[in-house]
Design a protein around this motif. Sequence first.
Motif, PDB file in Angstrom:
ATOM      1  N   GLY A  27      41.214 -12.412 -18.085  1.00  0.00           N
ATOM      2  CA  GLY A  27      41.626 -11.878 -19.379  1.00  0.00           C
ATOM      3  C   GLY A  27      41.827 -10.374 -19.393  1.00  0.00           C
ATOM      4  O   GLY A  27      42.083  -9.791 -20.435  1.00  0.00           O
ATOM      5  N   ARG A  28      41.720  -9.711 -18.236  1.00  0.00           N
ATOM      6  CA  ARG A  28      41.856  -8.250 -18.185  1.00  0.00           C
ATOM      7  C   ARG A  28      43.246  -7.784 -17.774  1.00  0.00           C
ATOM      8  O   ARG A  28      43.540  -6.589 -17.855  1.00  0.00           O
ATOM      9  CB  ARG A  28      40.871  -7.676 -17.172  1.00  0.00           C
ATOM     10  CG  ARG A  28      39.429  -7.832 -17.522  1.00  0.00           C
ATOM     11  CD  ARG A  28      38.598  -7.287 -16.377  1.00  0.00           C
ATOM     12  NE  ARG A  28      37.196  -7.142 -16.704  1.00  0.00           N
ATOM     13  CZ  ARG A  28      36.310  -6.646 -15.877  1.00  0.00           C
ATOM     14  NH1 ARG A  28      36.658  -6.241 -14.679  1.00  0.00           N
ATOM     15  NH2 ARG A  28      35.054  -6.556 -16.252  1.00  0.00           N
ATOM     16  N   SER A  29      44.090  -8.695 -17.289  1.00  0.00           N
ATOM     17  CA  SER A  29      45.389  -8.296 -16.758  1.00  0.00           C
ATOM     18  C   SER A  29      46.256  -7.633 -17.817  1.00  0.00           C
ATOM     19  O   SER A  29      46.274  -8.036 -18.978  1.00  0.00           O
ATOM     20  CB  SER A  29      46.123  -9.529 -16.209  1.00  0.00           C
ATOM     21  OG  SER A  29      47.418  -9.143 -15.781  1.00  0.00           O
ATOM     22  N   LYS A  30      46.991  -6.616 -17.398  1.00  0.00           N
ATOM     23  CA  LYS A  30      47.939  -5.954 -18.290  1.00  0.00           C
ATOM     24  C   LYS A  30      49.324  -6.568 -18.134  1.00  0.00           C
ATOM     25  O   LYS A  30      50.292  -6.066 -18.716  1.00  0.00           O
ATOM     26  CB  LYS A  30      47.972  -4.459 -17.993  1.00  0.00           C
ATOM     27  CG  LYS A  30      46.663  -3.764 -18.370  1.00  0.00           C
ATOM     28  CD  LYS A  30      46.777  -2.279 -18.258  1.00  0.00           C
ATOM     29  CE  LYS A  30      45.582  -1.526 -18.776  1.00  0.00           C
ATOM     30  NZ  LYS A  30      44.294  -2.121 -18.672  1.00  0.00           N
ATOM     31  N   ARG A  44      35.079 -12.846 -11.565  1.00  0.00           N
ATOM     32  CA  ARG A  44      36.060 -13.907 -11.764  1.00  0.00           C
ATOM     33  C   ARG A  44      37.162 -13.765 -10.731  1.00  0.00           C
ATOM     34  O   ARG A  44      37.270 -12.734 -10.077  1.00  0.00           O
ATOM     35  CB  ARG A  44      36.647 -13.840 -13.170  1.00  0.00           C
ATOM     36  CG  ARG A  44      35.601 -14.134 -14.226  1.00  0.00           C
ATOM     37  CD  ARG A  44      36.240 -14.413 -15.529  1.00  0.00           C
ATOM     38  NE  ARG A  44      35.266 -15.009 -16.415  1.00  0.00           N
ATOM     39  CZ  ARG A  44      35.514 -16.071 -17.148  1.00  0.00           C
ATOM     40  NH1 ARG A  44      36.694 -16.642 -17.107  1.00  0.00           N
ATOM     41  NH2 ARG A  44      34.588 -16.560 -17.931  1.00  0.00           N
ATOM     42  N   VAL A  45      37.973 -14.801 -10.614  1.00  0.00           N
ATOM     43  CA  VAL A  45      39.075 -14.783  -9.656  1.00  0.00           C
ATOM     44  C   VAL A  45      40.352 -15.201 -10.354  1.00  0.00           C
ATOM     45  O   VAL A  45      40.323 -15.771 -11.445  1.00  0.00           O
ATOM     46  CB  VAL A  45      38.794 -15.714  -8.456  1.00  0.00           C
ATOM     47  CG1 VAL A  45      37.607 -15.219  -7.657  1.00  0.00           C
ATOM     48  CG2 VAL A  45      38.575 -17.138  -8.915  1.00  0.00           C
ATOM     49  N   SER A  46      41.474 -14.936  -9.689  1.00  0.00           N
ATOM     50  CA  SER A  46      42.748 -15.385 -10.236  1.00  0.00           C
ATOM     51  C   SER A  46      42.902 -16.877  -9.974  1.00  0.00           C
ATOM     52  O   SER A  46      42.163 -17.474  -9.184  1.00  0.00           O
ATOM     53  CB  SER A  46      43.903 -14.615  -9.592  1.00  0.00           C
ATOM     54  OG  SER A  46      43.930 -14.856  -8.206  1.00  0.00           O
ATOM     55  N   ARG A  67      39.411 -25.387 -17.614  1.00  0.00           N
ATOM     56  CA  ARG A  67      40.425 -25.198 -16.578  1.00  0.00           C
ATOM     57  C   ARG A  67      41.120 -23.847 -16.759  1.00  0.00           C
ATOM     58  O   ARG A  67      42.246 -23.671 -16.308  1.00  0.00           O
ATOM     59  CB  ARG A  67      41.459 -26.328 -16.654  1.00  0.00           C
ATOM     60  CG  ARG A  67      40.899 -27.689 -16.364  1.00  0.00           C
ATOM     61  CD  ARG A  67      41.968 -28.755 -16.537  1.00  0.00           C
ATOM     62  NE  ARG A  67      43.137 -28.466 -15.732  1.00  0.00           N
ATOM     63  CZ  ARG A  67      44.392 -28.668 -16.144  1.00  0.00           C
ATOM     64  NH1 ARG A  67      44.647 -29.155 -17.317  1.00  0.00           N
ATOM     65  NH2 ARG A  67      45.406 -28.381 -15.348  1.00  0.00           N
ATOM     66  N   TYR A  68      40.474 -22.907 -17.458  1.00  0.00           N
ATOM     67  CA  TYR A  68      41.092 -21.620 -17.748  1.00  0.00           C
ATOM     68  C   TYR A  68      41.719 -21.026 -16.496  1.00  0.00           C
ATOM     69  O   TYR A  68      41.100 -21.075 -15.448  1.00  0.00           O
ATOM     70  CB  TYR A  68      40.048 -20.649 -18.313  1.00  0.00           C
ATOM     71  CG  TYR A  68      40.654 -19.416 -18.914  1.00  0.00           C
ATOM     72  CD1 TYR A  68      41.079 -19.395 -20.222  1.00  0.00           C
ATOM     73  CD2 TYR A  68      40.852 -18.296 -18.118  1.00  0.00           C
ATOM     74  CE1 TYR A  68      41.670 -18.274 -20.764  1.00  0.00           C
ATOM     75  CE2 TYR A  68      41.457 -17.166 -18.650  1.00  0.00           C
ATOM     76  CZ  TYR A  68      41.853 -17.161 -19.970  1.00  0.00           C
ATOM     77  OH  TYR A  68      42.455 -16.065 -20.491  1.00  0.00           O
ATOM     78  N   PRO A  69      42.938 -20.549 -16.561  1.00  0.00           N
ATOM     79  CA  PRO A  69      43.728 -20.169 -17.735  1.00  0.00           C
ATOM     80  C   PRO A  69      44.591 -21.290 -18.307  1.00  0.00           C
ATOM     81  O   PRO A  69      45.380 -21.033 -19.222  1.00  0.00           O
ATOM     82  CB  PRO A  69      44.604 -19.041 -17.199  1.00  0.00           C
ATOM     83  CG  PRO A  69      44.834 -19.419 -15.775  1.00  0.00           C
ATOM     84  CD  PRO A  69      43.546 -20.066 -15.319  1.00  0.00           C
ATOM     85  N   LEU A  70      44.471 -22.510 -17.808  1.00  0.00           N
ATOM     86  CA  LEU A  70      45.268 -23.608 -18.344  1.00  0.00           C
ATOM     87  C   LEU A  70      44.515 -24.276 -19.486  1.00  0.00           C
ATOM     88  O   LEU A  70      43.293 -24.428 -19.438  1.00  0.00           O
ATOM     89  CB  LEU A  70      45.560 -24.637 -17.235  1.00  0.00           C
ATOM     90  CG  LEU A  70      46.282 -24.090 -16.003  1.00  0.00           C
ATOM     91  CD1 LEU A  70      46.458 -25.194 -14.971  1.00  0.00           C
ATOM     92  CD2 LEU A  70      47.631 -23.508 -16.388  1.00  0.00           C
ATOM     93  N   CYS A  71      45.232 -24.724 -20.494  1.00  0.00           N
ATOM     94  CA  CYS A  71      44.644 -25.407 -21.641  1.00  0.00           C
ATOM     95  C   CYS A  71      44.175 -26.798 -21.221  1.00  0.00           C
ATOM     96  O   CYS A  71      44.873 -27.504 -20.500  1.00  0.00           O
ATOM     97  CB  CYS A  71      45.697 -25.527 -22.751  1.00  0.00           C
ATOM     98  SG  CYS A  71      45.183 -26.518 -24.154  1.00  0.00           S
TER      99      CYS A  71
END
Length: 89
Positions: A27-30, A44-46, A67-71
């Motif tokens: 959640g930190r990515s620009k 955390r990891v990508s 399953r973040y980042p997937l819903c």
Amino acid sequence: MADMEPTADGPSPLELQAGVHQLCGCGRSKHGWFCDGAHLGSGRVSYELRLQEPASVVMCGCGRSRRYPLCDGSHTVPKQQPWWPWGQR
Ligand code: FES
């Protein structure tokens, strides 16, 4: 690249081309849903997503998906309330 930014409260469709995508898992990515390395040091990891053909994926905007980042549909489950009645004396 990203055609939609993360939302604060619900699922968001994201159209992706075939190939390997590194999605933001912290959640930190620009760069919206895509990893920019900002997770370093966060624990955390990508999330690597490999697609054989172009596809639409549904991204989590509520932050509760397992399953973040997937819903995973967790946004439809009511939030748990604590069992203790704060302020109800
Ligand atoms: S938007 Fe978070 S689980 Fe669906």
